[in-house]
Design a protein around this motif. Structure first.
Motif, short mmCIF file in Angstrom:
data_model
loop_
_atom_site.label_atom_id
_atom_site.label_comp_id
_atom_site.label_asym_id
_atom_site.label_seq_id
_atom_site.Cartn_x
_atom_site.Cartn_y
_atom_site.Cartn_z
N TRP A 76 -9.39 0.99 6.97
CA TRP A 76 -9.80 2.24 6.32
C TRP A 76 -9.60 3.42 7.27
CZ3 TRP A 76 -13.36 5.95 7.54
CH2 TRP A 76 -13.60 6.91 6.56
N ALA A 77 -9.99 3.24 8.54
CA ALA A 77 -9.85 4.32 9.52
C ALA A 77 -8.38 4.66 9.75
CB ALA A 77 -10.51 3.91 10.84
N LEU A 78 -7.51 3.65 9.72
CA LEU A 78 -6.08 3.90 9.91
C LEU A 78 -5.48 4.68 8.74
CD1 LEU A 78 -4.89 0.50 11.36
CD2 LEU A 78 -5.01 2.70 12.55
N ARG A 79 -5.99 4.44 7.55
CA ARG A 79 -5.47 5.13 6.37
C ARG A 79 -5.99 6.56 6.27
NH1 ARG A 79 -6.54 -0.18 4.13
NH2 ARG A 79 -4.57 -1.16 3.56
N ARG A 80 -7.04 6.86 7.00
CA ARG A 80 -7.63 8.20 6.98
C ARG A 80 -6.63 9.18 7.59
NH1 ARG A 80 -11.00 11.20 10.51
NH2 ARG A 80 -12.60 12.37 9.40
N PRO A 81 -6.39 10.31 6.94
CA PRO A 81 -5.45 11.28 7.50
C PRO A 81 -5.91 11.75 8.88
CG PRO A 81 -6.09 11.90 5.27
CD PRO A 81 -6.97 10.75 5.67
N GLY A 82 -4.95 11.93 9.74
CA GLY A 82 -5.27 12.40 11.08
C GLY A 82 -4.08 13.07 11.71
N ALA A 83 -4.34 14.04 12.54
CA ALA A 83 -3.27 14.78 13.18
C ALA A 83 -2.84 14.15 14.50
CB ALA A 83 -3.72 16.23 13.42
N SER A 84 -3.67 13.26 15.04
CA SER A 84 -3.37 12.71 16.35
C SER A 84 -2.25 11.67 16.27
CB SER A 84 -4.62 12.07 16.95
OG SER A 84 -5.05 11.01 16.14
N GLU A 85 -1.48 11.62 17.34
CA GLU A 85 -0.40 10.64 17.43
C GLU A 85 -0.95 9.27 17.80
OE1 GLU A 85 3.38 9.49 20.28
OE2 GLU A 85 2.40 11.41 20.58
N LEU A 86 -2.05 9.25 18.56
CA LEU A 86 -2.61 8.00 19.04
C LEU A 86 -3.91 7.68 18.32
CD1 LEU A 86 -2.19 8.52 22.89
CD2 LEU A 86 -0.58 7.50 21.29
N VAL A 87 -4.14 6.39 18.13
CA VAL A 87 -5.39 5.89 17.54
C VAL A 87 -5.94 4.86 18.52
CG1 VAL A 87 -6.43 4.72 15.58
CG2 VAL A 87 -4.47 6.23 15.22
N VAL A 88 -7.22 4.98 18.84
CA VAL A 88 -7.85 4.06 19.78
C VAL A 88 -9.10 3.49 19.14
CG1 VAL A 88 -8.79 3.79 22.11
CG2 VAL A 88 -6.98 5.47 21.69
N PHE A 89 -9.27 2.19 19.24
CA PHE A 89 -10.43 1.52 18.69
C PHE A 89 -11.24 0.88 19.81
CE2 PHE A 89 -7.39 1.26 15.17
CZ PHE A 89 -8.15 1.85 14.17
N ALA A 90 -12.56 0.83 19.58
CA ALA A 90 -13.46 0.17 20.53
C ALA A 90 -14.53 -0.56 19.75
CB ALA A 90 -14.11 1.19 21.45
N ASP A 91 -14.90 -1.74 20.20
CA ASP A 91 -15.99 -2.49 19.58
C ASP A 91 -17.31 -1.81 19.88
OD1 ASP A 91 -14.24 -4.35 18.58
OD2 ASP A 91 -14.91 -5.99 19.87
N ALA A 92 -18.29 -2.06 19.04
CA ALA A 92 -19.61 -1.44 19.17
C ALA A 92 -20.33 -1.85 20.45
CB ALA A 92 -20.48 -1.81 17.96
#
Length: 168
Positions: free
Chosen positions: A72-88
């Motif tokens: 869902w977060a990946l499908r969310r529109p965003g202007a950034s070139e990079l996406v970073v994920f972290a566990d809780a």
């Protein structure tokens, strides 16, 4: 429930010493999730990076709730070139974001990951077995080029591939 240390993790993510533009996006499946309140407070608190808590509304059918929230977060529109994920439950050092994104300075690198070795607070049987199991598997994951771990950084174009998203 709320993972132990979630407020501290959220604060550490917002306190990153990062030279570029960044935003912290916390994703929960439902506004009634107990983590939502903790993350909303963390998003409103002062921090080096702006933050927001969002609700995915994801109801997974073929994956875990975590994977559904990530998709869902990946499908969310965003202007950034990079996406970073972290566990809780990640314990992020102040330079975590800079180190996670550093390999992506090379255009040939599409993604980077960081594995975590769970070290038990006390030497209990199950905690030690989990640590040994993880330590044994890490070399195989790296040799196979698999992206799995507590942290993942990728170029948005590589993660928004429909084939990748369909598998989440």
């Amino acid at each position: 429930g709320v993972p132990a240390g979630l407020a501290e993790t959220a604060a550490a993510l917002r306190a990153q010493d990062y030279g570029g533009k960044a935003e912290v996006l916390f994703v929960v499946p439902d506004a009634a999730d107990p983590a939502h309140a903790v993350l909303a407070r963390a998003s409103a608190a002062p921090g080096a990076l702006p933050a927001a808590v969002t609700v995915s509304g994801a109801r997974p059918t073929r994956s875990s709730g975590k994977a559904a929230d990530l998709a869902w977060a990946l499908r969310r529109p965003g202007a950034s070139e990079l996406v970073v994920f972290a566990d809780a439950d990640l314990r992020a050092a102040p330079d975590w974001l800079a180190r996670m994104t550093a390999p992506l300075a090379d255009p040939a690198v599409a993604a980077a990951t960081a594995m975590a070795l769970p070290v038990p607070a006390r030497p209990a049987v199950w905690g030690v077995l989990r640590m040994l199991w993880t330590a044994y598997g890490l070399p195989f994951l790296e040799a196979g080029g698999l992206l799995c771990g507590q942290s993942l950084a990728a170029r948005r174009v590589s993660v928004n591939d429909p084939l990748i998203l369909s598998e989440l």
